[in-house]
Design a protein around this motif. Structure first.
Motif, PDB file in Angstrom:
ATOM      1  N   ALA A 177       0.893  -1.047  -0.021  1.00 51.22           N
ATOM      2  CA  ALA A 177      -0.069  -0.400  -0.591  1.00 51.22           C
ATOM      3  C   ALA A 177       0.604   1.785   0.093  1.00 51.22           C
ATOM      4  O   ALA A 177       0.542   2.395  -0.876  1.00 51.22           O
ATOM      5  CB  ALA A 177      -0.960  -0.386   1.557  1.00 51.22           C
ATOM      6  N   ALA A 178       2.164   1.594   0.863  1.00 48.37           N
ATOM      7  CA  ALA A 178       2.698   2.411   1.155  1.00 48.37           C
ATOM      8  C   ALA A 178       3.130   3.036  -0.674  1.00 48.37           C
ATOM      9  O   ALA A 178       3.952   4.108  -0.262  1.00 48.37           O
ATOM     10  CB  ALA A 178       3.800   2.205   2.181  1.00 48.37           C
ATOM     11  N   ASP A 179       4.270   1.973  -0.963  1.00 46.07           N
ATOM     12  CA  ASP A 179       5.097   2.485  -1.545  1.00 46.07           C
ATOM     13  C   ASP A 179       4.441   1.482  -3.481  1.00 46.07           C
ATOM     14  O   ASP A 179       5.309   0.890  -4.201  1.00 46.07           O
ATOM     15  CB  ASP A 179       6.528   1.247  -1.873  1.00 46.07           C
ATOM     16  CG  ASP A 179       7.255   1.366  -0.274  1.00 46.07           C
ATOM     17  OD1 ASP A 179       7.519   3.216  -0.066  1.00 46.07           O
ATOM     18  OD2 ASP A 179       7.417   0.728   0.085  1.00 46.07           O
ATOM     19  N   ALA A 180       2.657   1.588  -3.301  1.00 40.81           N
ATOM     20  CA  ALA A 180       2.205   0.953  -5.009  1.00 40.81           C
ATOM     21  C   ALA A 180       3.139   1.925  -5.962  1.00 40.81           C
ATOM     22  O   ALA A 180       3.303   0.775  -6.774  1.00 40.81           O
ATOM     23  CB  ALA A 180       0.777   0.768  -4.278  1.00 40.81           C
ATOM     24  N   GLY A 181       3.195   3.026  -5.933  1.00 39.97           N
ATOM     25  CA  GLY A 181       3.636   3.462  -7.454  1.00 39.97           C
ATOM     26  C   GLY A 181       5.166   2.810  -7.806  1.00 39.97           C
ATOM     27  O   GLY A 181       5.147   2.630  -8.958  1.00 39.97           O
ATOM     28  N   ILE A 182       6.425   2.405  -6.762  1.00 39.47           N
ATOM     29  CA  ILE A 182       7.546   2.231  -6.709  1.00 39.47           C
ATOM     30  C   ILE A 182       6.906   1.165  -7.377  1.00 39.47           C
ATOM     31  O   ILE A 182       7.427   0.318  -8.127  1.00 39.47           O
ATOM     32  CB  ILE A 182       7.985   2.381  -5.599  1.00 39.47           C
ATOM     33  CG1 ILE A 182       7.880   3.525  -4.978  1.00 39.47           C
ATOM     34  CG2 ILE A 182       9.810   2.606  -5.931  1.00 39.47           C
ATOM     35  CD1 ILE A 182       8.431   4.689  -5.928  1.00 39.47           C
TER      36      ILE A 182
END
Length: 212
Positions: free
Chosen positions: A110-115
């Motif tokens: 969730a926290a690093d979804a874009g990466i």
């Protein structure tokens, strides 16, 4: 007597180190922009327009967007391939290891979804573009090692042996992760909830009793 190093060589080395340090700084600074735009829709100019750096600066340090994206993902993965090491190091029993792993597994999703989306984008592009396939395979191998450390320790704490080999264990857990990432981006909460059960089921497949 110890020979003194060539002053010119020292100057050149410092210049190379400074250049590489700046490349790393720029790659890290533009990583989230890259994650938002994705591989196919980006150019150095577009990246520059969405960051604090000019197109000229980015073009000076990187030959093209591929050079920048590959360097950025490598920097991220250098940190992320150890994301579960603390879980492994602190584990005293198998249920505790699993609980801590599951928590971090879904938290980073969730926290690093874009990466993570950028990583899968780059991995898919490697099927078509051979120019960075070696880089992707190197990163993939390090991710595989990361997952295997978890699996091996989990089985050790249970007094069992892994039922799957290193590559198969990675494919299983990474497959759940990638599928859940897609549902996270689509805001399918029911599927994200179901993924917790899928991860538990996967771990039930990961070990078998050690022959007596």
């Amino acid at each position: 007597m110890t020979q003194t190093a060539d002053p010119r060589a020292r100057i050149e080395e410092r210049a190379r180190n400074k250049f590489e340090s700046k490349r790393t700084e720029l790659a890290e600074a533009t990583l989230h922009t890259l994650a938002e735009l994705g591989y196919a829709r980006t150019s150095l100019r577009e990246i520059a327009q969405n960051s604090e750096y000019s197109h000229g600066v980015l073009h000076y340090y990187f030959t093209d967007k591929l050079d920048l994206i590959t360097h950025a993902v490598r920097q991220y993965e250098a940190i992320c391939v150890t994301r579960y090491d603390e879980v492994v190091a602190n584990a005293v029993d198998a249920p505790g290891l699993y609980a801590d792993f599951e928590e971090k597994y879904f938290a980073t999703l969730a926290a690093d979804a874009g990466i993570h989306r950028l990583w899968y984008d780059l991995r898919n592009q490697a099927l078509f573009d051979g120019s960075f396939r070696t880089d992707v395979l190197e990163i993939e191998e390090r991710r595989e090692d990361m997952i295997w450390r978890v699996v091996a320790r989990y089985c050790e704490l249970r007094g069992t042996t892994p039922a799957l080999d290193r590559a198969s264990a990675y494919i299983l857990l990474d497959g759940i992760f990638q599928r859940t990432l897609l549902h996270h981006l689509a805001e399918n909460t029911a599927e994200i909830t179901a993924a917790h059960g899928q991860l538990r089921a996967a771990f039930a497949m990961l070990d078998c009793p050690t022959p007596q």
